[in-house]
Design a protein around this motif. Structure first.
Motif, PDB file in Angstrom:
ATOM      1  N   ARG A  27       2.835  10.378  -6.482  1.00 28.36           N
ATOM      2  CA  ARG A  27       4.116  11.081  -6.901  1.00 28.36           C
ATOM      3  C   ARG A  27       4.810  11.603  -5.502  1.00 28.36           C
ATOM      4  NH1 ARG A  27       4.868   8.412 -10.908  1.00 28.36           N
ATOM      5  NH2 ARG A  27       6.416   9.736 -11.556  1.00 28.36           N
ATOM      6  N   ASP A  28       4.735  10.863  -4.481  1.00 22.36           N
ATOM      7  CA  ASP A  28       5.195  11.397  -3.059  1.00 22.36           C
ATOM      8  C   ASP A  28       6.493  10.919  -2.707  1.00 22.36           C
ATOM      9  OD1 ASP A  28       5.834  11.831  -0.289  1.00 22.36           O
ATOM     10  OD2 ASP A  28       3.428  11.915   0.038  1.00 22.36           O
ATOM     11  N   PRO A  29       7.561  11.922  -2.904  1.00 27.80           N
ATOM     12  CA  PRO A  29       9.009  11.187  -2.524  1.00 27.80           C
ATOM     13  C   PRO A  29       9.168  10.847  -1.066  1.00 27.80           C
ATOM     14  CG  PRO A  29       8.954  13.756  -2.867  1.00 27.80           C
ATOM     15  CD  PRO A  29       7.552  13.038  -3.247  1.00 27.80           C
ATOM     16  N   VAL A  30       8.447  11.349  -0.458  1.00 29.68           N
ATOM     17  CA  VAL A  30       8.678  11.127   1.195  1.00 29.68           C
ATOM     18  C   VAL A  30       8.076   9.635   1.373  1.00 29.68           C
ATOM     19  CG1 VAL A  30       7.862  11.531   3.557  1.00 29.68           C
ATOM     20  CG2 VAL A  30       8.534  13.352   2.008  1.00 29.68           C
ATOM     21  N   LEU A  31       7.079   9.335   0.886  1.00 30.99           N
ATOM     22  CA  LEU A  31       6.393   8.093   0.991  1.00 30.99           C
ATOM     23  C   LEU A  31       7.375   7.000   0.407  1.00 30.99           C
ATOM     24  CD1 LEU A  31       2.498   8.373   0.510  1.00 30.99           C
ATOM     25  CD2 LEU A  31       3.730   7.998   2.525  1.00 30.99           C
ATOM     26  N   ALA A  32       7.832   7.267  -0.714  1.00 30.39           N
ATOM     27  CA  ALA A  32       8.739   6.474  -1.585  1.00 30.39           C
ATOM     28  C   ALA A  32       9.970   6.135  -1.106  1.00 30.39           C
ATOM     29  CB  ALA A  32       8.893   7.073  -3.167  1.00 30.39           C
ATOM     30  N   ALA A  33      10.603   7.232  -0.027  1.00 36.47           N
ATOM     31  CA  ALA A  33      11.719   6.895   0.482  1.00 36.47           C
ATOM     32  C   ALA A  33      11.355   6.006   1.694  1.00 36.47           C
ATOM     33  CB  ALA A  33      12.313   8.041   0.960  1.00 36.47           C
ATOM     34  N   GLU A  34      10.100   6.283   2.621  1.00 35.69           N
ATOM     35  CA  GLU A  34       9.807   5.325   3.839  1.00 35.69           C
ATOM     36  C   GLU A  34       9.663   3.899   2.961  1.00 35.69           C
ATOM     37  OE1 GLU A  34       5.984   5.057   6.512  1.00 35.69           O
ATOM     38  OE2 GLU A  34       6.400   6.842   5.662  1.00 35.69           O
ATOM     39  N   ALA A  35       8.857   3.703   1.796  1.00 38.62           N
ATOM     40  CA  ALA A  35       8.678   2.468   1.412  1.00 38.62           C
ATOM     41  C   ALA A  35      10.030   1.815   0.938  1.00 38.62           C
ATOM     42  CB  ALA A  35       7.950   2.348   0.110  1.00 38.62           C
ATOM     43  N   ALA A  36      10.858   2.623   0.422  1.00 40.76           N
ATOM     44  CA  ALA A  36      12.278   1.936   0.208  1.00 40.76           C
ATOM     45  C   ALA A  36      13.020   1.481   1.469  1.00 40.76           C
ATOM     46  CB  ALA A  36      13.174   2.878  -0.506  1.00 40.76           C
ATOM     47  N   ASP A  37      12.969   2.251   2.513  1.00 43.95           N
ATOM     48  CA  ASP A  37      13.496   1.822   3.737  1.00 43.95           C
ATOM     49  C   ASP A  37      12.945   0.586   4.273  1.00 43.95           C
ATOM     50  OD1 ASP A  37      15.310   4.111   3.664  1.00 43.95           O
ATOM     51  OD2 ASP A  37      14.102   5.310   4.820  1.00 43.95           O
ATOM     52  N   LEU A  38      11.423   0.430   4.232  1.00 48.09           N
ATOM     53  CA  LEU A  38      10.865  -0.704   4.682  1.00 48.09           C
ATOM     54  C   LEU A  38      11.347  -1.893   4.173  1.00 48.09           C
ATOM     55  CD1 LEU A  38       8.920  -1.980   6.805  1.00 48.09           C
ATOM     56  CD2 LEU A  38       7.125  -1.105   5.047  1.00 48.09           C
ATOM     57  N   VAL A  40       1.042  -1.174  -0.039  1.00 47.06           N
ATOM     58  CA  VAL A  40       0.195   0.035  -0.007  1.00 47.06           C
ATOM     59  C   VAL A  40       0.837   1.101  -0.196  1.00 47.06           C
ATOM     60  CG1 VAL A  40      -1.623   1.303   1.381  1.00 47.06           C
ATOM     61  CG2 VAL A  40      -1.821  -1.071   1.031  1.00 47.06           C
ATOM     62  N   LEU A  41       1.930   1.042   0.613  1.00 47.32           N
ATOM     63  CA  LEU A  41       2.792   2.404   0.865  1.00 47.32           C
ATOM     64  C   LEU A  41       3.483   2.677  -0.504  1.00 47.32           C
ATOM     65  CD1 LEU A  41       3.655   4.293   3.076  1.00 47.32           C
ATOM     66  CD2 LEU A  41       5.488   2.790   3.566  1.00 47.32           C
ATOM     67  N   GLN A  42       3.763   1.480  -1.071  1.00 46.64           N
ATOM     68  CA  GLN A  42       4.482   1.826  -2.450  1.00 46.64           C
ATOM     69  C   GLN A  42       3.493   2.316  -3.461  1.00 46.64           C
ATOM     70  OE1 GLN A  42       6.026  -2.339  -3.150  1.00 46.64           O
ATOM     71  NE2 GLN A  42       8.218  -1.696  -2.255  1.00 46.64           N
ATOM     72  N   GLY A  43       2.271   1.826  -3.506  1.00 51.06           N
ATOM     73  CA  GLY A  43       1.206   2.163  -4.405  1.00 51.06           C
ATOM     74  C   GLY A  43       1.013   3.511  -4.074  1.00 51.06           C
ATOM     75  N   VAL A  96      11.098  -2.898  -6.568  1.00 51.66           N
ATOM     76  CA  VAL A  96       9.710  -2.259  -7.136  1.00 51.66           C
ATOM     77  C   VAL A  96      10.056  -0.794  -6.301  1.00 51.66           C
ATOM     78  CG1 VAL A  96       7.383  -2.146  -6.615  1.00 51.66           C
ATOM     79  CG2 VAL A  96       8.528  -4.307  -7.322  1.00 51.66           C
ATOM     80  N   ALA A  97      10.405  -1.031  -5.067  1.00 48.42           N
ATOM     81  CA  ALA A  97      10.396   0.317  -4.157  1.00 48.42           C
ATOM     82  C   ALA A  97      11.564   1.271  -4.911  1.00 48.42           C
ATOM     83  CB  ALA A  97      10.811   0.303  -2.657  1.00 48.42           C
ATOM     84  N   LEU A  98      12.566   0.826  -5.413  1.00 48.98           N
ATOM     85  CA  LEU A  98      13.715   1.581  -5.854  1.00 48.98           C
ATOM     86  C   LEU A  98      13.195   2.366  -7.044  1.00 48.98           C
ATOM     87  CD1 LEU A  98      16.582  -0.497  -5.027  1.00 48.98           C
ATOM     88  CD2 LEU A  98      16.161   1.663  -3.952  1.00 48.98           C
ATOM     89  N   LEU A  99      12.197   1.397  -8.037  1.00 53.13           N
ATOM     90  CA  LEU A  99      11.791   1.839  -9.053  1.00 53.13           C
ATOM     91  C   LEU A  99      10.850   2.947  -9.013  1.00 53.13           C
ATOM     92  CD1 LEU A  99      11.519   1.848 -11.972  1.00 53.13           C
ATOM     93  CD2 LEU A  99       9.587  -0.215 -11.819  1.00 53.13           C
ATOM     94  N   VAL A 100      10.147   2.813  -8.053  1.00 56.13           N
ATOM     95  CA  VAL A 100       9.052   3.959  -7.553  1.00 56.13           C
ATOM     96  C   VAL A 100       9.880   5.302  -7.184  1.00 56.13           C
ATOM     97  CG1 VAL A 100       7.340   4.691  -5.795  1.00 56.13           C
ATOM     98  CG2 VAL A 100       7.434   2.417  -6.999  1.00 56.13           C
ATOM     99  N   ALA A 101      10.967   4.995  -6.553  1.00 55.67           N
ATOM    100  CA  ALA A 101      11.538   6.129  -5.717  1.00 55.67           C
ATOM    101  C   ALA A 101      12.491   6.865  -6.917  1.00 55.67           C
ATOM    102  CB  ALA A 101      12.638   5.651  -4.625  1.00 55.67           C
ATOM    103  N   ALA A 102      12.888   5.943  -8.085  1.00 56.26           N
ATOM    104  CA  ALA A 102      13.575   6.630  -9.051  1.00 56.26           C
ATOM    105  C   ALA A 102      12.719   7.555  -9.731  1.00 56.26           C
ATOM    106  CB  ALA A 102      14.585   5.550  -9.631  1.00 56.26           C
TER     107      ALA A 102
END
Length: 835
Positions: free
Chosen positions: A697-708, A688-691, A720-726
Motif C-alpha cells: 500500500r505504498d503510493p510512492v511506489l505506485a506512482a513510480e510504477a505508473a510513470d514507468l 515487481v514494482l507494481q506488486g 494495471v498500474a492505474l488500478l493499483v495507484a487508484a
C-alpha cells in the motif's frame, strides 16, 4: 418507406422526391458507373413518388429496339392507372400505327397522351440505363411531366438535362450492411480493408463490392471465427468476379493484354511490337487497344513509358480468367535473344522462362549489381535464376547471397525447392536456417526439403563442425541459434551467458526486451533484436500477424488486435504458442469489454496445462475477477503455483499481479504475501514494482510504477498500474480520470466494473451521456455481441420490425449513422440508463 430499403443515397433520393414538386417539364439525369446503385435509387424513388400520389411510367432499355415503340408500350402498360377513356383510345390508335413500321406522327401523338395524363396529376417517366434519344424522352418532358433518366455517360442526355445527380462512392457505413448481407454474416474489420485495397477506385461501388464479397463467399474464402467472417489466405489476391462489367468491357483481346501486363508486373510500351507478335495481333490494332484501355482507366501509363493494370482486383481477374504463362515466357525469351537489359531481368523474374546457363549467369550478375541498393528486386532476380535446374549448385556464391536476402527482406515464399544433398556442405547450414525461418513465418516447406529438413533440424542444437563460409556473416550462425533458443524460452540469463561466450555485447535493456518477447513467443521481435538490419518481418504470415497483434494490444488498439487474432485463428495452424497466446489476448480483450460469452469462446480452445498454463489461468481468473468470484480465483492461482514447482513460468508475472488484486479483494492476506514472494522472483522490474506497491500500500511506489508504465506506452500495464495507484492514492480522482480515458480509448467498458467497487467509484465521463431505456440498452448490448436484427428480436421476444423501429429512433437520438457507430458510442460510455 423507400428510405428504409435504400442504403445511402439519401441526399439523391430526397432530390428526386422533391423534383416531382418542382418546375414542370424537367429532365433529371442520374449518372454513375455500373454498380453504383442507379437502379436501386430509381426503384426507391419510384416507391416514394407513388407514395406521394404520382404516377410512374417505366421505360426499359432499348437494347437495339425502336425507342418510340418501347415508349408506346410502356405507356400502354401503365394506362390503366389513369382510368381515362380518351387516353386509352389514343394509346390503342398509336399502337396500331406503330405495328406497321415507323410512324412519323408517333412523337406528336405521345406528347398529346402525356399532356392528357399530366392534367390528372403528377407523372414521372423513368428511363433506367437510358439509351433513348433526349428527343424521345421529350415527349413526356414537353407537356410538363418529370423525366428521370439514368446513364453511365450519355452526352446528349447530359447536355439536355436540367439537373444531373452524380452517384459517387457509397459511404463505408452504408456499404457495410450490404457487404454483411452478401457475405452471410458480420465481416471482420480486415475484410473491408483488403477489399478496398483490391478494388481501388471501385471500393465504394456497391455493385462491385457486393459481387466481389459474394464471390469470396462462393469460393469458400470467408471463414467464420467467432461472430465474424475473416478472409482465408489473405495473401492470395482478391479478384473481380467472372462476369463483372469491367473485364467484360475490356473484351477478349483486352483481357488477354491485361493478363499479360499483370503477370509481368508492368510492360514497357517500347516492347509492345514483340508482345503483339507473340499474341498473334497486328501492331496497329494492338496499339489502339492499349489506348482504349488507358482511356477506360484499366491501364495506367507511367512517365517512363511503362503500363500497369489497375485496380489490383482487375489484374487478378485477368490473370485468373486468361492463363498467359506461355505467352509471357515466350515474350521474355524473344526479348532475351536481343540486348539484355535490367528491364528484361524484371520480366524474367515474373515470367520465369527456361534459361540457359549463360542467361542464368547474366541474371545473377544483374542481381549482384543491385543487391545493396534494391534488395527487394534483387532477391526476386536471384530466385528466378537459381530455380533453373543445376543453377543453385553451380552458383554457390549467388545462393549464399540469395539466402541472406531472403531473411533480410522477409521473402521466404521465394525459396526454391532445393535438394540440400546436391549443394556444397558450406551452404547446407544456411539453407537449413532459411527454411527453418520459412516454416516459422509461413507455416510451410517445399516438398523436396521435407525429405531431409526434419532430420537436420533435430541436430540444430548440436555442436556443428567448423565449415568454410562463403561470407563472413552467415544467415544465422550456430552461436546465434543458441542465443535465439534461450530468447524464445524467455531465459534472460541464458541469453547473457551465450552472448558473453560469443563475445557479443548486448545491453541490459535489450536482454530484458529479448526475455519479454520470448515470454510471449514473439519470434519476429526476438529476431529483430538479435539480427537488426539482417532481418525483416515479412508483410504477411502468422509471425507478422502475431507481432502486429501484440503491438496493437499494447498500444490500446484492441479492435485491430481482435481482428489480428481472428486472422490467426482463420489460418491452418492452431497449436503454436503464438496462436494460443493470441486466443488468450483476444479473451482478455473481450472480458475487458464485458463480452464474457465471447471471451469464453476464445479461452476454451487453449488447452490446460503445458508451457502456457500460467497464461491460461491468467485469462481464466480474469473472467472471475469481472464476475466478482475473488475467493475461487485465488484458489485457482494457489493450486497452479503448487503444480508449477519450478516448471515453465511463461506469463506468471502478469498472473501474479492480477492474483494480488484478487487476494486483496478476497481479504486473503496470506495468499497476497505468497503471490508477492513469487512475483519478486520474476525478472520484470515493472511487474515487481507494481506488486510491491499494491502489497505494501505504498503510493510512492505506485506512482513510480505508473510513470514507468506510461513511459513504456503499454496500455494493459498502464491500466494495471492505474488500478493499483487508484486503490492506494489518498485522492484517486486524477488517477481514475486517466484510467477511464484509457478505458474509453480501448472500448473496455467491462473494466468500469473493476474500478466501480466500494470505496473506488468512477468519475462521470466529461461528455453528457444519452439516457436510454432498458430495452434500448439491451438491444445495443446484443448488437455488440454481433447478433442480427432477427436474432435480437428472438432474444427479446419482439418482432423484427420492433427492433428496426428502435434502431431508427436510436440513430435519430444519438446521431449515429449505423450499427457500427452505435456500438462504438456504447463502448465509449456515451449511453446510460434513463433516470
Amino acid at each position: 418507406m423507400a428510405r428504409d430499403r435504400l442504403r445511402g443515397r439519401r441526399t439523391e433520393l430526397a432530390a428526386l422526391r422533391a423534383a416531382v414538386r418542382g418546375d414542370r417539364g424537367r429532365l433529371v439525369v442520374v449518372r454513375g458507373a455500373a454498380g453504383t446503385g442507379k437502379t436501386a435509387l430509381l426503384r426507391a424513388a419510384a416507391a416514394a413518388w407513388q407514395a406521394d400520389g404520382a404516377r410512374v411510367i417505366r421505360l426499359p432499355p432499348a437494347d437495339g429496339a425502336d425507342p418510340v415503340r418501347l415508349l408506346v408500350d410502356a405507356v400502354r402498360a401503365e394506362f390503366e392507372q389513369v382510368g381515362d377513356a380518351v387516353v386509352a383510345e389514343r394509346i390503342a390508335t398509336l399502337t396500331r400505327r406503330c405495328e406497321t413500321g415507323p410512324c412519323p406522327t408517333a412523337f406528336p401523338a405521345l406528347t398529346a397522351i402525356f399532356d392528357r395524363i399530366g392534367r390528372t396529376g403528377p407523372t414521372v417517366l423513368v428511363a433506367d440505363d437510358a439509351d433513348a434519344p433526349a428527343a424521345v424522352l421529350g415527349a413526356a418532358r414537353r407537356p410538363g411531366c418529370l423525366v428521370v433518366a439514368a446513364c453511365r455517360d450519355a452526352p446528349e442526355l447530359l447536355a439536355a438535362a436540367d439537373e444531373v445527380l452524380e452517384l459517387g462512392p457509397l459511404p463505408e457505413a452504408d456499404l457495410a450492411p450490404l457487404l454483411a448481407r452478401a457475405a452471410g454474416g458480420l465481416l471482420d474489420e480486415a475484410v473491408p480493408q483488403a477489399l478496398a485495397a483490391a478494388l481501388g477506385p471501385l471500393a465504394g461501388n456497391p455493385g462491385a463490392a457486393i459481387a466481389t464479397v459474394a464471390e469470396l463467399r462462393r469460393r469458400g474464402r470467408l471463414v467464420r471465427v467467432g461472430d465474424r467472417l475473416c478472409l482465408a489466405d489473405p495473401v492470395r489476391p482478391i479478384a473481380l468476379p467472372p462476369g463483372h462489367d469491367l473485364p467484360a468491357r475490356a473484351g477478349e483481346a483486352g483481357l488477354r493484354l491485361l493478363a499479360v501486363v499483370s503477370a509481368l508486373g508492368s510492360l514497357r510500351i517500347d516492347d509492345l511490337p514483340v508482345l503483339a507478335e507473340v499474341l498473334g495481333e497486328r501492331l496497329d490494332p494492338c496499339g489502339r487497344l492499349v489506348d482504349r484501355l488507358v482511356e477506360a482507366g484499366m491501364l495506367t501509363a507511367a512517365p517512363d513509358g511503362s503500363l500497369t493494370c489497375e485496380p489490383p482486383a482487375l489484374a487478378a481477374a485477368a490473370v485468373e480468367q486468361v492463363p498467359v504463362h506461355a505467352e509471357c515466357a515466350e515474350f521474355t525469351r524473344r526479348l532475351l535473344a536481343g540486348n539484355r537489359t535490367r528491364v528484361l531481368a524484371e520480366y524474367a523474374s515474373r515470367a520465369r522462362p527456361p534459361l540457359d546457363p549463360g542467361e542464368v549467369s547474366w541474371l545473377v550478375a544483374e542481381a549482384d549489381a543491385i543487391a545493396a541498393r534494391e534488395p527487394e528486386r534483387a532477391v526476386r532476380w536471384y530466385a528466378a535464376a537459381l530455380e533453373q535446374p543445376g543453377a543453385a549448385a553451380a552458383q554457390p556464391a549467388a545462393l549464399a547471397e540469395f539466402l541472406r536476402l531472403v531473411v533480410a527482406t522477409g521473402r521466404y515464399e521465394l525459396l526454391p525447392d532445393l535438394d540440400a544433398a546436391a549443394l556444397p556442405a558450406e551452404l547446407r547450414h544456411d539453407l537449413l536456417v532459411a527454411q527453418l525461418l520459412a516454416v516459422a513465418h509461413l507455416g510451410s516447406l517445399p516438398p523436396n526439403a521435407k525429405r531431409w529438413w526434419f532430420a537436420a533440424v533435430a541436430r540444430i542444437g548440436e555442436r556443428l563442425p567448423p565449415v568454410r563460409q562463403l561470407r563472413a556473416q552467415p544467415v544465422l550462425s550456430p552461436g546465434e541459434l543458441t542465443l535465439l533458443g534461450h530468447a524464445l524460452l524467455g531465459d534472460r540469463d541464458g541469453c547473457a551467458r551465450t552472448a558473453a561466450r560469443l563475445r557479443r555485447r548486448i545491453a541490459p535493456e535489450t536482454l530484458d526486451a529479448l526475455a519479454e518477447a520470448g515470454n510471449f513467443a514473439d519470434l519476429a521481435t526476438v529476431l529483430e533484436l538479435l539480427l537488426g538490419p539482417r532481418y525483416r518481418v515479412p508483410s504477411h504470415g502468422p509471425v507478422a500477424v502475431y507481432q502486429r497483434l501484440l503491438a496493437q494490444y499494447r498500444a490500446g488498439d484492441w479492435t485491430s488486435a481482435l481482428s489480428a487474432a481472428r486472422e490467426l485463428a482463420a489460418g491452418n495452424e492452431t497449436d503454436s504458442a503464438g496462436h494460443q497466446i493470441a486466443h488468450l489476448i483476444a479473451a482478455e480483450i473481450c472480458t475487458a469489454r464485458g463480452q464474457l460469452t465471447a471471451a469464453r469462446r476464445w479461452l476454451d480452445p487453449v488447452p490446460e496445462g503445458g508451457a502456457l498454463e500460467a497464461m491460461r489461468v491468467w485469462g481464466e481468473v480474469g473472467l472471475l475477477l469481472h464476475l466478482g468470484e475473488y475467493r475461487e480465483a485465488v484458489g485457482i492461482v494457489q493450486r497452479l503455483l503448487d503444480r508449477l514447482a519450478g516448471r515453465s513460468r511463461y506469463g506468471l508475472d502478469q498472473l501474479l499481479r492480477r492474483a494480488l488484486v484478487l487476494a486483496h479483494r478476497a481479504g486473503d492476506t496470506a495468499a497476497a504475501q505468497r503471490f508477492l514472494a513469487e512475483l519478486e522472483r520474476q525478472p520484470r522490474s515493472l511487474a515487481v514494482l507494481q506488486g510491491r506497491a499494491f502489497a505494501h500500500r505504498d503510493p510512492v511506489l505506485a506512482a513510480e510504477a505508473a510513470d514507468l508504465a506510461r513511459a513504456r506506452g503499454d496500455v494493459p500495464d498502464q491500466l494495471v498500474a492505474l488500478l493499483v495507484a487508484a486503490e492506494i492514492a489518498e485522492d484517486p480522482e486524477p488517477v481514475l480520470r486517466e484510467a477511464h480515458e484509457l478505458v474509453d480509448r480501448c472500448g473496455a467498458v467491462g473494466l468500469r466494473r473493476i474500478f466501480q467497487r466500494p470505496g473506488l467509484s468512477a468519475p462521470q465521463p466529461r461528455a453528457a451521456r444519452t439516457e436510454l431505456s432498458e430495452t434500448e440498452l439491451r438491444i445495443i448490448e446484443l448488437l455488440r455481441e454481433g447478433y442480427t436484427n432477427r436474432r435480437v428480436a428472438s432474444l427479446l421476444g419482439v418482432t423484427v420490425k420492433t427492433v428496426e423501429n428502435h434502431l431508427t429512433r436510436l440513430f435519430a437520438r444519438t446521431g449515429c449513422r449505423s450499427r457500427v457507430e452505435l456500438v462504438a458510442a456504447s463502448l465509449q460510455g456515451r449511453f446510460g440508463p434513463a433516470a
